[in-house]
Design a protein around this motif. Structure first.
Motif, PDB file in Angstrom:
ATOM      1  N   ASN A 106       0.514  -1.083  -0.304  1.00 30.79           N
ATOM      2  CA  ASN A 106       0.169  -0.246   0.036  1.00 30.79           C
ATOM      3  C   ASN A 106       1.250   1.054   0.076  1.00 30.79           C
ATOM      4  OD1 ASN A 106      -1.941  -1.244  -0.162  1.00 30.79           O
ATOM      5  ND2 ASN A 106      -2.407  -1.502   2.043  1.00 30.79           N
ATOM      6  N   LEU A 107       0.233   2.482  -0.773  1.00 27.16           N
ATOM      7  CA  LEU A 107       1.199   3.111  -0.548  1.00 27.16           C
ATOM      8  C   LEU A 107       0.348   4.653  -0.301  1.00 27.16           C
ATOM      9  CD1 LEU A 107       2.283   3.777  -4.381  1.00 27.16           C
ATOM     10  CD2 LEU A 107       3.196   3.351  -2.640  1.00 27.16           C
ATOM     11  N   PHE A 108       0.968   5.446   0.915  1.00 28.68           N
ATOM     12  CA  PHE A 108       0.565   6.189   1.738  1.00 28.68           C
ATOM     13  C   PHE A 108       0.975   7.907   1.362  1.00 28.68           C
ATOM     14  CE2 PHE A 108       0.464   2.207   4.479  1.00 28.68           C
ATOM     15  CZ  PHE A 108      -0.768   2.003   4.601  1.00 28.68           C
ATOM     16  N   GLU A 109       0.112   8.364   2.028  1.00 27.43           N
ATOM     17  CA  GLU A 109       0.865   9.820   1.243  1.00 27.43           C
ATOM     18  C   GLU A 109       3.134  10.217   1.669  1.00 27.43           C
ATOM     19  OE1 GLU A 109       1.586  13.838   4.027  1.00 27.43           O
ATOM     20  OE2 GLU A 109      -0.431  12.677   4.737  1.00 27.43           O
ATOM     21  N   ASN A 110       3.484  11.252   0.561  1.00 27.97           N
ATOM     22  CA  ASN A 110       4.298  11.190   0.622  1.00 27.97           C
ATOM     23  C   ASN A 110       5.073  12.005   1.587  1.00 27.97           C
ATOM     24  OD1 ASN A 110       4.213  10.164  -2.166  1.00 27.97           O
ATOM     25  ND2 ASN A 110       4.199  11.661  -3.449  1.00 27.97           N
ATOM     26  N   LYS A 111       6.024  11.816   1.600  1.00 32.30           N
ATOM     27  CA  LYS A 111       7.208  12.454   2.581  1.00 32.30           C
ATOM     28  C   LYS A 111       8.193  12.716   2.136  1.00 32.30           C
ATOM     29  CE  LYS A 111       6.559   9.048   6.492  1.00 32.30           C
ATOM     30  NZ  LYS A 111       7.173   8.515   7.604  1.00 32.30           N
ATOM     31  N   ASP A 112       8.531  14.268   2.589  1.00 31.33           N
ATOM     32  CA  ASP A 112       9.588  15.200   2.325  1.00 31.33           C
ATOM     33  C   ASP A 112      10.856  14.001   2.061  1.00 31.33           C
ATOM     34  OD1 ASP A 112       8.075  17.379   1.052  1.00 31.33           O
ATOM     35  OD2 ASP A 112       7.898  18.438   2.853  1.00 31.33           O
ATOM     36  N   LEU A 113      11.945  14.537   1.394  1.00 35.06           N
ATOM     37  CA  LEU A 113      13.095  14.077   1.680  1.00 35.06           C
ATOM     38  C   LEU A 113      13.933  14.875   2.269  1.00 35.06           C
ATOM     39  CD1 LEU A 113      14.607  10.805   1.900  1.00 35.06           C
ATOM     40  CD2 LEU A 113      15.084  11.727  -0.376  1.00 35.06           C
ATOM     41  N   PHE A 114      14.998  14.754   3.202  1.00 32.38           N
ATOM     42  CA  PHE A 114      15.854  15.499   3.767  1.00 32.38           C
ATOM     43  C   PHE A 114      17.226  14.739   3.277  1.00 32.38           C
ATOM     44  CE2 PHE A 114      12.831  16.799   6.309  1.00 32.38           C
ATOM     45  CZ  PHE A 114      12.378  17.923   6.193  1.00 32.38           C
ATOM     46  N   LEU A 115      18.015  15.916   1.976  1.00 28.37           N
ATOM     47  CA  LEU A 115      19.098  15.393   1.917  1.00 28.37           C
ATOM     48  C   LEU A 115      20.695  16.485   1.737  1.00 28.37           C
ATOM     49  CD1 LEU A 115      18.345  15.574  -1.625  1.00 28.37           C
ATOM     50  CD2 LEU A 115      18.299  13.493  -0.498  1.00 28.37           C
ATOM     51  N   PRO A 154      20.560  10.654   1.334  1.00 24.39           N
ATOM     52  CA  PRO A 154      19.245  11.082   1.956  1.00 24.39           C
ATOM     53  C   PRO A 154      20.058  10.880   3.369  1.00 24.39           C
ATOM     54  CG  PRO A 154      19.272   9.253  -0.023  1.00 24.39           C
ATOM     55  CD  PRO A 154      20.344   9.914  -0.153  1.00 24.39           C
ATOM     56  N   LEU A 155      19.014  11.733   4.127  1.00 25.08           N
ATOM     57  CA  LEU A 155      19.305  11.803   5.717  1.00 25.08           C
ATOM     58  C   LEU A 155      18.231  11.918   6.874  1.00 25.08           C
ATOM     59  CD1 LEU A 155      22.151  14.551   5.906  1.00 25.08           C
ATOM     60  CD2 LEU A 155      22.690  12.128   6.210  1.00 25.08           C
ATOM     61  N   GLY A 156      17.045  12.107   6.013  1.00 27.85           N
ATOM     62  CA  GLY A 156      15.918  11.672   7.430  1.00 27.85           C
ATOM     63  C   GLY A 156      14.386  12.154   6.122  1.00 27.85           C
ATOM     64  N   VAL A 157      13.496  11.816   6.640  1.00 32.66           N
ATOM     65  CA  VAL A 157      12.212  12.408   6.132  1.00 32.66           C
ATOM     66  C   VAL A 157      11.165  12.693   7.186  1.00 32.66           C
ATOM     67  CG1 VAL A 157      12.098  10.668   4.831  1.00 32.66           C
ATOM     68  CG2 VAL A 157      11.178  10.435   6.763  1.00 32.66           C
ATOM     69  N   LYS A 158      10.348  14.110   6.647  1.00 37.31           N
ATOM     70  CA  LYS A 158       9.635  14.867   7.441  1.00 37.31           C
ATOM     71  C   LYS A 158       8.723  14.239   8.069  1.00 37.31           C
ATOM     72  CE  LYS A 158       5.951  18.563   7.395  1.00 37.31           C
ATOM     73  NZ  LYS A 158       5.862  19.148   6.728  1.00 37.31           N
ATOM     74  N   LYS A 159       8.518  13.469   9.543  1.00 43.21           N
ATOM     75  CA  LYS A 159       8.209  13.225  10.623  1.00 43.21           C
ATOM     76  C   LYS A 159       6.094  13.688  10.547  1.00 43.21           C
ATOM     77  CE  LYS A 159       6.918  12.395  15.172  1.00 43.21           C
ATOM     78  NZ  LYS A 159       7.284  12.417  16.676  1.00 43.21           N
TER      79      LYS A 159
END
Length: 61
Positions: free
Chosen positions: A38-47, A54-59
């Motif tokens: 299942n695909l869910f809401e997109n998250k912002d990826l931090f580079l 890639p260092l993280g995604v928005k909570k």
């Protein structure tokens, strides 16, 4: 004062959002028992601005 993150790729010290590149979106995926997903809401990826690692995604709230 906030935490400091060190990029494991290039060694850059990340002290604030100014040290990150944002705006990239990734889909959150949840695998199912039958092998589908299942695909869910997109998250912002931090580079890392230095090497683009890639260092993280928005909570999500």
């Amino acid at each position: 004062m906030g935490d400091t993150l060190t990029c494991p790729e290039c060694g850059a010290e990340i002290e604030s959002m100014d040290d990150l590149e944002t705006g990239h979106e990734v889909a959150e995926v949840e695998p199912q028992d039958d092998g589908s997903f299942n695909l869910f809401e997109n998250k912002d990826l931090f580079l890392c601005k230095g090497c683009k690692r890639p260092l993280g995604v928005k909570k999500l709230q």
